[in-house]
Enzyme design. Structure first.
Site, PDB file in Angstrom:
ATOM      1  N   GLU A  80       0.719  -0.823  -0.238  1.00 44.85           N
ATOM      2  CA  GLU A  80      -0.012  -0.224   0.245  1.00 44.85           C
ATOM      3  C   GLU A  80       1.181   1.384  -0.341  1.00 44.85           C
ATOM      4  O   GLU A  80       0.307   2.394   0.132  1.00 44.85           O
ATOM      5  CB  GLU A  80      -0.757  -0.200   1.331  1.00 44.85           C
ATOM      6  CG  GLU A  80      -1.730  -0.885   1.251  1.00 44.85           C
ATOM      7  CD  GLU A  80      -3.083  -1.109   0.540  1.00 44.85           C
ATOM      8  OE1 GLU A  80      -3.122  -0.766  -1.225  1.00 44.85           O
ATOM      9  OE2 GLU A  80      -3.773  -2.098   0.322  1.00 44.85           O
ATOM     10  N   HIS A  99      -2.306   2.539   8.249  1.00 39.75           N
ATOM     11  CA  HIS A  99      -3.372   1.440   7.591  1.00 39.75           C
ATOM     12  C   HIS A  99      -3.998   0.120   8.608  1.00 39.75           C
ATOM     13  O   HIS A  99      -3.206  -0.832   9.558  1.00 39.75           O
ATOM     14  CB  HIS A  99      -3.183   1.624   6.140  1.00 39.75           C
ATOM     15  CG  HIS A  99      -4.376   0.372   5.909  1.00 39.75           C
ATOM     16  ND1 HIS A  99      -5.649   0.222   5.830  1.00 39.75           N
ATOM     17  CD2 HIS A  99      -4.293  -1.621   4.761  1.00 39.75           C
ATOM     18  CE1 HIS A  99      -5.856  -1.307   5.269  1.00 39.75           C
ATOM     19  NE2 HIS A  99      -5.058  -2.146   5.241  1.00 39.75           N
ATOM     20  N   HIS A 163     -12.168  -3.677   3.698  1.00 35.80           N
ATOM     21  CA  HIS A 163     -11.052  -4.417   3.714  1.00 35.80           C
ATOM     22  C   HIS A 163     -10.656  -3.721   5.731  1.00 35.80           C
ATOM     23  O   HIS A 163     -10.215  -4.465   6.231  1.00 35.80           O
ATOM     24  CB  HIS A 163     -10.699  -3.163   2.986  1.00 35.80           C
ATOM     25  CG  HIS A 163      -8.875  -3.705   2.930  1.00 35.80           C
ATOM     26  ND1 HIS A 163      -8.212  -3.070   2.315  1.00 35.80           N
ATOM     27  CD2 HIS A 163      -7.898  -3.772   3.792  1.00 35.80           C
ATOM     28  CE1 HIS A 163      -7.001  -3.248   2.562  1.00 35.80           C
ATOM     29  NE2 HIS A 163      -7.018  -3.862   3.070  1.00 35.80           N
TER      30      HIS A 163
HETATM   31  P1  13P Z   1       1.023  -5.872   3.199  1.00 33.37           P
HETATM   32  O1  13P Z   1       1.928  -6.216   4.205  1.00 33.37           O
HETATM   33  O2  13P Z   1       2.199  -5.532   2.219  1.00 33.37           O
HETATM   34  O3  13P Z   1       1.561  -4.297   3.720  1.00 33.37           O
HETATM   35  O4  13P Z   1       0.124  -5.541   2.736  1.00 33.37           O
HETATM   36  C1  13P Z   1      -0.889  -5.076   3.983  1.00 33.37           C
HETATM   37  C2  13P Z   1      -2.101  -4.915   4.155  1.00 33.37           C
HETATM   38  O5  13P Z   1      -3.093  -4.763   4.673  1.00 33.37           O
HETATM   39  C3  13P Z   1      -3.258  -4.609   3.162  1.00 33.37           C
HETATM   40  O6  13P Z   1      -3.776  -4.183   2.625  1.00 33.37           O
END
Ligand code: 13P
Length: 236
Positions: A80, A99, A163
């Site tokens: 991301e 996130h 999500h």
């Molecule tokens: P990453 O491990 O690449 O950070 O991805 C985790 C995630 O939450 C994707 O939305």
């Protein structure tokens, strides 16, 4: 030793705390990602992709340019990363992005319904409405574009449909508190929705006053950064 060490340590400290408190959805998984803007540079310190937070070390944190080219670190950055960079490009008032896959915000994300202004202290911190970014698969340009299209509302928290959530702020510690406030308001909203009874929101006049304070804070951070840029340009 590198000039990015303090950023890496801070990203790791806050990431571990988020993981231990379950904000990434599970306490031992690799979901979620965290970044900090490097002051005065078009670069960020960001968590690596698919690495458990309990084994992550400061040197595992990646430093990546806005052009997405690696600057430092042995790992591949979060998938991301383009979403984080896009957020910093659109919102000059922010220096941190988190996130999460936090439980109660995720519950509202599957209802595909924004969270209205419900509590003084929450609105005063995060802004008016927690909007929903439409679903798109993780790491895709479609998802990043969806996030960018919502960020112009100057809020500090967003739901990502089916999500999770994304919080942005002027520093990582403050942004962590937005994650907590989002979880509180999402939990209470879920409980209230479950009753099927009508829900009262804050009166519009109160919302206007609270949001004016949020925006004034953002404007002060933008002015601070502009003053730094001007001072640097004069020195060059
Ligand atoms: P990453 O491990 O690449 O950070 O991805 C985790 C995630 O939450 C994707 O939305």
């Amino acid at each position: 030793m590198s000039r990015y060490d303090d950023y890496k340590r801070e990203v790791l400290t806050v990431s571990r705390r988020l993981s231990q408190q379950g904000y990434f959805g599970t306490k031992s998984g690799t979901a979620g990602n965290v970044s900090m803007l490097i002051e005065g540079e078009e670069a960020i310190a960001v968590t690596p992709t698919r690495m458990r937070y309990d084994v992550m070390q400061p040197e595992d944190i990646c430093v990546v340019g806005f052009d997405l080219k690696p600057i430092e670190g042995p790992n591949k950055p979060s998938i991301e990363t383009p979403m984080h960079v896009a957020a910093y490009r659109v919102r000059q008032d922010i220096n941190a992005v988190i996130h999460t896959h936090q439980t109660h915000a995720s519950a509202i994300s599957i209802l595909n319904r924004p969270i209205p202004p419900l509590f003084d202290e929450v609105t005063l911190a995060i802004g008016e409405v927690v909007d929903v970014v439409p679903y798109a698969p993780s790491g895709t340009q479609e998802l990043h574009e969806g996030v960018v299209s919502k960020l112009t509302n100057r809020c500090h928290c967003y739901l990502i449909q089916n999500h999770g959530a994304m919080c942005v702020g002027r520093d990582l510690e403050t942004t962590f508190t937005y994650v907590e406030l989002l979880e509180k308001t999402a939990e209470v909203y879920s409980l209230a929705l479950a009753t099927g009874q009508p829900i009262t929101t804050l009166p519009p006049a109160a919302v206007r006053q609270l949001v004016a304070v949020v925006m004034a804070r953002q404007d002060r951070e933008i002015a601070r950064k502009n003053a730094l840029t001007t001072a640097e340009a004069r020195r060059a």
